[in-house]
Write a protein that holds these residues in place. Structure first.
Motif, PDB file in Angstrom:
ATOM      1  N   ALA A  46     -79.697 -93.932   8.852  1.00 35.14           N
ATOM      2  CA  ALA A  46     -78.654 -94.843   9.340  1.00 35.14           C
ATOM      3  C   ALA A  46     -78.174 -95.760   8.217  1.00 35.14           C
ATOM      4  N   ALA A  47     -79.116 -96.230   7.384  1.00 33.97           N
ATOM      5  CA  ALA A  47     -78.742 -97.128   6.274  1.00 33.97           C
ATOM      6  C   ALA A  47     -77.860 -96.371   5.278  1.00 33.97           C
ATOM      7  N   TRP A  48     -78.211 -95.127   5.023  1.00 37.85           N
ATOM      8  CA  TRP A  48     -77.432 -94.308   4.069  1.00 37.85           C
ATOM      9  C   TRP A  48     -76.032 -94.039   4.627  1.00 37.85           C
ATOM     10  N   TRP A  49     -75.983 -93.632   5.900  1.00 36.44           N
ATOM     11  CA  TRP A  49     -74.700 -93.279   6.529  1.00 36.44           C
ATOM     12  C   TRP A  49     -73.766 -94.488   6.556  1.00 36.44           C
ATOM     13  N   GLY A 222     -81.194-102.423  -3.016  1.00 33.88           N
ATOM     14  CA  GLY A 222     -80.800-103.238  -1.857  1.00 33.88           C
ATOM     15  C   GLY A 222     -81.757-103.048  -0.684  1.00 33.88           C
ATOM     16  N   LEU A 223     -82.425-101.915  -0.638  1.00 30.43           N
ATOM     17  CA  LEU A 223     -83.396-101.705   0.439  1.00 30.43           C
ATOM     18  C   LEU A 223     -84.808-102.099   0.003  1.00 30.43           C
ATOM     19  N   GLY A 224     -84.859-102.898  -1.044  1.00 26.66           N
ATOM     20  CA  GLY A 224     -86.121-103.578  -1.366  1.00 26.66           C
ATOM     21  C   GLY A 224     -87.033-102.881  -2.357  1.00 26.66           C
ATOM     22  N   LEU A 225     -86.635-101.718  -2.913  1.00 24.09           N
ATOM     23  CA  LEU A 225     -87.533-101.072  -3.884  1.00 24.09           C
ATOM     24  C   LEU A 225     -87.675-101.962  -5.111  1.00 24.09           C
ATOM     25  N   PHE A 314     -90.441 -95.407   0.201  1.00 24.68           N
ATOM     26  CA  PHE A 314     -90.420 -96.703   0.894  1.00 24.68           C
ATOM     27  C   PHE A 314     -91.823 -97.087   1.375  1.00 24.68           C
ATOM     28  N   LEU A 315     -92.603 -96.108   1.804  1.00 25.11           N
ATOM     29  CA  LEU A 315     -93.971 -96.413   2.243  1.00 25.11           C
ATOM     30  C   LEU A 315     -94.823 -96.879   1.058  1.00 25.11           C
ATOM     31  N   LEU A 316     -94.734 -96.145  -0.053  1.00 29.06           N
ATOM     32  CA  LEU A 316     -95.530 -96.498  -1.235  1.00 29.06           C
ATOM     33  C   LEU A 316     -95.168 -97.890  -1.744  1.00 29.06           C
ATOM     34  N   LEU A 334     -91.839-103.457   4.524  1.00 27.51           N
ATOM     35  CA  LEU A 334     -90.604-102.654   4.596  1.00 27.51           C
ATOM     36  C   LEU A 334     -89.407-103.562   4.783  1.00 27.51           C
ATOM     37  N   HIS A 335     -88.270-103.178   4.217  1.00 30.88           N
ATOM     38  CA  HIS A 335     -87.025-103.905   4.436  1.00 30.88           C
ATOM     39  C   HIS A 335     -86.724-103.948   5.933  1.00 30.88           C
ATOM     40  N   LYS A 336     -86.089-105.030   6.355  1.00 31.18           N
ATOM     41  CA  LYS A 336     -85.860-105.221   7.805  1.00 31.18           C
ATOM     42  C   LYS A 336     -85.089-104.053   8.428  1.00 31.18           C
TER      43      LYS A 336
END
Ligand code: GAP
Length: 456
Positions: A46-49, A222-225, A314-316, A334-336
């Motif tokens: 969903a974030a990618w789309w 932007g997704l927190g990496l 994202f898990l790592l 994890l990012h919100k």
């Protein structure tokens, strides 16, 4: 950085990812996503789309079939070129990719047995279409989603009246009979891809190539990496795929022994695909340029990433261990937008029906707005630990005092800060936090909150 085993174990224990057909001993390179894994994957997609389709004017989406006319794979070059050099061990029968062994190696890295000479092995899965095998058409499960986009180039361009530059995006399953799988969901035989084919005028391809590299780099950050775990690596000439003029990988620093490895590839595919499909199908896939009054074959820039590999990253990256009051706390930061559960509602006393009723009511009121759950299956300390371990952003605790003062406690995953909030406001407050606060704690969120609402 956790080791891979830690993440494999957490993913299994907490319902993210299970080996496929596990009760029959599994099947190498196939995985099943559990209740939390499917939420995480859906959130990534969903974030990618949202970023590549919905927030842009110049990209539209499609969802093409997985099985295609086999001529597609002849024209695309995959029938001939999607191959890996394979060697077999004559002793233990294991298979290896010849290009991953030391140069000139002739013995098995596992048992020391003799290796065969390399043979070319096409990694596409073959299948039949039609009820009678003899008459059936042979085709392949798609090894990339990209070709479903190229063969629909004209359908999309004409129906949506798109002008260059524009892109077509797709998320979908892809299949590769990888010689070597492993590193959990890093290299699978069934996986999902998120791909954009961005069509541009020849001559502007270089500029768009760099724009997409920047765009995609920023999306991951932007997704927190953590930036120290990401880098961009241009491909050497010998590494380039058969269709590519240039390519970079956005790489992630995976735990050893994998180390730095591809997370996303961004390639300049030139006019390779449209030109080959024009030749193969006999249909003119050129584009009429109104400015120059010429027919041109657009060039293509392709950002391509894997959903499963993204989930692993994202898990790592989110995994943290810390000491809290002398005890180990595991928390997935994890990012919100990616957290599978946004809010857990927990009764402090599960044997007090009035407390349970209020907690259940709050969970029910939250559900239409946020992915919320109710849980009363353990003591509050253990419930908090479980929610931290799956990355739940906020816990709402209902206690006996809530029955008197009509207030509940909201606990923030990252800072563990707690505030008391009136029950009547809890839905709005949490919607505000999840929408606005990003990965910051309650205190730094900048959201209005009365100073005396902070629980010391
Ligand atoms: N259309 C271009 C293409 O398919 P690729 O580099 O082979 O390029 C793109 O694949 C992305 O798909 C990779 O960066 C990776 O994230 C994902 N991917 C590829 N093969 C995979 C596999 N066997 N298992 C999991 N993900 C894979």
């Amino acid at each position: 950085m956790p080791d891979m085993e830690t993440i494999v174990s957490l993913a299994k224990r907490r319902g993210f990812i299970f080996p496929s057909s596990e009760i029959y001993g599994g099947l190498g390179g196939f995985w099943d996503y559990g209740p939390l894994g499917v939420e995480l994957k859906n959130n990534i997609k969903a974030a990618w789309w949202k970023a590549v389709v919905q927030e842009r004017d110049d990209v539209v989406g499609i969802d093409a079939a997985i099985l295609m006319n086999p001529a597609v794979w002849q024209s695309s070059g995959h029938a001939d070129s999607f191959v890996e050099p394979l060697v077999d061990c004559l002793s233990c029968k294991k298979r290896f990719r010849a290009d991953k062994l030391a140069p000139g190696q002739t013995t098995c890295p596992e048992c020391g047995g003799e290796l065969t000479a390399p043979r070319w092995f096409n990694t596409m899965f073959r299948t039949f279409v039609g009820p009678v095998e003899d008459d059936a058409i042979h085709t392949w499960l798609r090894p990339e989603t990209a070709q479903g986009i190229f063969v629909n180039f004209q359908n999309v361009q004409t129906t949506m009246r798109k002008k260059l530059p524009f892109g077509i995006a797709q998320i979908g399953k892809a299949f590769r009979n990888e010689i070597v799988t492993g590193n959990f969901i890093f290299r699978d035989r069934e996986f999902e891809q998120m791909e954009v084919e961005y069509f541009v005028k020849p001559g502007t391809d270089e500029e768009w190539y760099h724009r997409w590299i920047e765009e995609r780099w920023n999306w991951w950050l932007g997704l927190g990496l953590r930036p120290e775990n990401l880098r961009i690596r241009p491909h050497e000439k010998e590494e380039l795929a058969h269709y590519a003029r240039a390519c970079v990988d956005i790489e992630y620093r995976f735990p050893e022994p994998l180390g730095w490895a591809e997370l996303e590839g961004i390639a300049n595919r030139q006019d390779y695909d449209l030109a080959h499909h024009t030749a193969g199908s006999g249909k003119d896939l050129s584009y009429f340029d109104e400015e120059t009054k010429e027919h041109i074959t657009p060039y293509v820039i392709e950002p391509s990433s894997g959903v499963d590999r993204a989930a692993l990253v994202f898990l790592l990256d989110a995994y943290h261990e810390e000491q809290v009051r002398g005890e180990k706390r595991v928390v997935l930061r994890l990012h919100k937008d990616l957290a599978p559960i946004k809010v857990a509602v927990l009764p402090l006393l599960r044997n007090r029906p009035e407390v349970v009723a209020v907690a259940r009511q709050i969970a029910a009121r939250l559900k239409p707005h946020l992915n919320a759950m109710y849980d009363d299956t353990a003591s509050i300390g253990r419930l908090y630990r479980r929610q931290d371990e799956i990355g739940t952003l906020y816990c709402v605790t209902v206690d006996v005092q809530s029955l008197d003062d009509q207030q509940v406690t909201i606990r923030d995953r990252d800072s563990m800060e707690q505030i008391r909030v009136p029950i009547a406001e809890v839905v709005d407050v949490l919607r505000g936090y999840v929408r606005e606060s990003g990965n910051r704690g309650i205190r730094e969120s900048g959201l209005p909150m009365s100073p005396d609402s902070l629980v010391p």
